[in-house]
Scaffold this motif. Structure first.
Motif, PDB file in Angstrom:
ATOM      1  N   VAL A   7       0.899  -1.004   0.049  1.00 45.91           N
ATOM      2  CA  VAL A   7       0.140   0.039   0.059  1.00 45.91           C
ATOM      3  C   VAL A   7       0.923   1.320   0.040  1.00 45.91           C
ATOM      4  O   VAL A   7       1.673   1.251   0.663  1.00 45.91           O
ATOM      5  N   ALA A   8       0.435   2.286  -0.787  1.00 42.26           N
ATOM      6  CA  ALA A   8       1.270   3.384  -0.680  1.00 42.26           C
ATOM      7  C   ALA A   8       0.334   4.514  -0.509  1.00 42.26           C
ATOM      8  O   ALA A   8      -0.789   4.657  -1.036  1.00 42.26           O
ATOM      9  N   VAL A   9       0.708   5.554   0.463  1.00 47.36           N
ATOM     10  CA  VAL A   9       0.025   6.563   0.877  1.00 47.36           C
ATOM     11  C   VAL A   9       0.713   7.830   0.295  1.00 47.36           C
ATOM     12  O   VAL A   9       1.840   8.248   0.577  1.00 47.36           O
ATOM     13  N   VAL A  10      -0.139   8.612  -0.693  1.00 44.99           N
ATOM     14  CA  VAL A  10       0.552   9.796  -1.297  1.00 44.99           C
ATOM     15  C   VAL A  10      -0.515  11.046  -1.050  1.00 44.99           C
ATOM     16  O   VAL A  10      -1.623  10.904  -1.484  1.00 44.99           O
ATOM     17  N   GLY A  11       0.049  11.798  -0.198  1.00 44.08           N
ATOM     18  CA  GLY A  11      -0.755  13.203  -0.026  1.00 44.08           C
ATOM     19  C   GLY A  11       0.125  14.472  -0.287  1.00 44.08           C
ATOM     20  O   GLY A  11       0.994  14.455  -1.088  1.00 44.08           O
TER      21      GLY A  11
END
Length: 400
Positions: free
Chosen positions: A190-194
Motif C-alpha cells: 500500500v502507498a499513501v501519497v498526500g
C-alpha cells in the motif's frame, strides 16, 4: 545492488572522506534540529573504531559557488562535536593547502570537518578537477548522504569513481529500506501519497500505480482527483488544470489492477484556522462556499483496513491539513494504526518527505515506523523510479 558497506572496507590508518548531509536549520546562530547530525554518528563511530580518520565533506545552504561567511560550516562545528561526542577540527577550505594541512594534523580519534563544498562552483558542476582535488585528501570514500544522492555533484558522484568507495551506515539503511519497500517488497503493498499538488507528483503516482496493490491519495491532491470525477469540491485547494492528468492516472491504475482509495467522506470548513467550525459530510455534499480540509472517519476506516491486509507500506504526504487541529485527525489516526501494525511485526513501513516526517512526529508514530527517511528530493526521485547519480556511482564502485 552491488554497493559495498563499511564492513567491506579496510580503514585502519586510512584517511576516509565521508560525504554527509548536515544541512541543519539554524536560527540566531543556534542549530534548532540536530537530527541530520545525529544520524551520521554511527558511520563516524564505526570509522573511528576501525582505525580510520574521518574527514567530513558537506554542503550548507545555497551559496551558489561563492564564499558566503554566513553559510560557513564553521558555525556548526561545536554542535557537530557535541553530537558526535569526539573532538572535531575545522578546515577553512575543502581543497588546497588549508585542507591538506588540516588532514595531516588530524590525530587518531579526531574528526575533521571541511568547509562548505558549495563555496566552489565546481562542486555543483561535478567538475572532474575539483573531484580530483577532493580525492587527493583521502584514501577511501564513504557516501552517507542519501538526501543528496539525487544530485550529480563532485562530492556525491565523481568522487566515488576516484577512490575505493562504499555506503555509510545511514546510506546503507536508506537503501535497504527502500529496496524492501519498492524493489522486492513483501505483498500486498500500500502507498499513501498526500500533499497539495498533483503537478509535483505526476511521475511518482504514475510509477506507483504499476508497483503497488493499493494507492491512497489524500490532501489537496485528492481534491483534484475528486474534481476529475465530477465531484463538487467548493472552494477547496485543487489544480483544476490537472484533472485530465488525474483521469489518466486513474485509468492507468485500472489497467494495472491497482486499487485507488479516495475520500468517501470529508471534513469541511468555511475558513482555514485552528479550531475552525467544521463538519463531516459525504464526499459529494461539499457546500459551494466551503473547503475540504481533511478526510472523514469512513475514509480513515477504509485506509486502516487496507493497512490490515498489507505487508508493506510506503508513505509520502499527509491526508489533510495536518498542521492545525482538527484537520490533522485523519493523518494522525492512519499513522498511529500503521505504527501499531509495524510494532506488532505485521507491516514493513517506510516513510519520507519533509511534511511526512512532521506529520508522523505530530502523531507520535515516527519512532514505530520501520524506517523514516529524512531525505526529501532523493526519496521522491527513488519512488518515481529514477536512477540516483550518487547511488549509481556507489554501485559502479562496488562492481570494480
Amino acid at each position: 545492488m552491488a554497493w559495498k558497506t563499511l564492513d567491506d572496507m579496510d580503514l585502519d590508518g586510512r584517511t576516509v572522506l565521508v560525504r554527509v548531509d548536515i544541512n541543519v536549520p539554524v536560527e540566531d546562530g543556534h542549530v534548532t534540529d540536530t537530527t541530520r547530525i545525529d544520524r551520521i554518528r554511527p558511520t563516524v563511530t564505526d570509522i573511528l573504531s576501525k582505525g580510520g580518520r574521518p574527514v567530513l565533506l558537506a554542503h550548507f545552504d545555497r551559496p551558489k559557488g561563492k564564499v558566503v561567511p554566513e553559510m560557513s560550516l564553521g558555525h556548526i562545528r561545536g554542535t557537530v562535536e557535541d553530537c558526535l561526542g569526539v573532538p572535531v577540527r575545522f578546515a577553512e577550505d575543502c581543497i588546497g593547502v588549508a585542507a591538506k594541512t588540516a588532514v595531516a594534523a588530524l590525530a587518531p580519534g579526531e574528526v575533521l570537518l571541511l568547509e562548505n563544498t558549495r563555496f566552489h562552483a565546481e562542486e555543483e558542476k561535478n567538475d572532474p578537477m575539483f573531484a580530483a582535488s577532493l580525492a587527493a585528501l583521502g584514501e577511501v570514500y564513504v557516501n552517507d548522504a542519501f538526501s543528496a544522492a539525487h544530485r550529480a555533484h563532485a562530492s556525491t558522484e565523481a568522487l566515488a569513481r576516484l577512490l575505493p568507495s562504499c555506503a555509510g551506515r545511514l546510506m546503507e539503511a536508506e537503501l535497504r529500506a527502500l529496496e524492501a519497500a519498492l524493489g522486492t517488497p513483501e505483498r500486498p503493498v500500500v502507498a499513501v501519497v498526500g500533499g497539495a499538488k498533483v503537478s509535483t507528483k505526476i511521475e511518482l503516482l504514475s510509477n506507483l500505480v504499476r508497483k503497488v496493490n493499493t494507492l491512497v491519495i489524500g490532501g489537496g491532491m485528492a481534491n483534484t482527483f475528486l474534481a476529475a470525477q465530477g465531484v463538487e469540491i467548493g472552494t477547496s485547494l485543487a489544480e483544476h488544470d490537472m484533472t485530465g492528468t488525474a483521469s489518466e492516472i486513474l485509468a492507468a491504475a485500472g489497467e494495472a489492477a491497482c486499487e485507488i482509495l479516495l475520500p468517501v467522506d470529508i471534513v469541511v470548513a468555511h475558513e482555514f484556522r485552528e479550531g475552525a467550525d467544521s463538519e463531516t459530510l459525504p464526499v459529494d455534499a461539499c457546500p459551494p462556499d466551503a473547503m475540504i480540509l481533511d478526510a472523514g472517519p469512513q475514509t480513515v476506516a477504509q485506509i486502516t483496513a487496507a493497512f490490515d491486509h498489507a505487508r508493506t507500506l510506503i508513505w509520502n504526504g499527509p491526508l489533510g491539513a495536518f498542521e492545525i487541529a482538527p484537520f490533522d485527525a485523519a493523518t494522525v489516526a492512519a499513522a498511529r494504526h500503521a505504527a501499531a501494525r509495524t510494532g506488532a511485526g505485521l507491516l514493513t513501513s517506510v516513510a519520507g518527505g519533509g511534511d511526512t516526517v512532521a506529520a508522523l512526529n505530530r502523531a507520535g508514530a515516527a519512532e514505530d515506523f520501520t524506517y523514516v527517511s529524512t531525505a526529501g528530493g532523493a526519496f521522491l526521485e527513488w519512488m518515481e523510479g529514477k536512477t540516483l547519480p550518487g547511488v549509481a556511482a556507489l554501485v559502479a564502485a562496488g562492481e570494480r
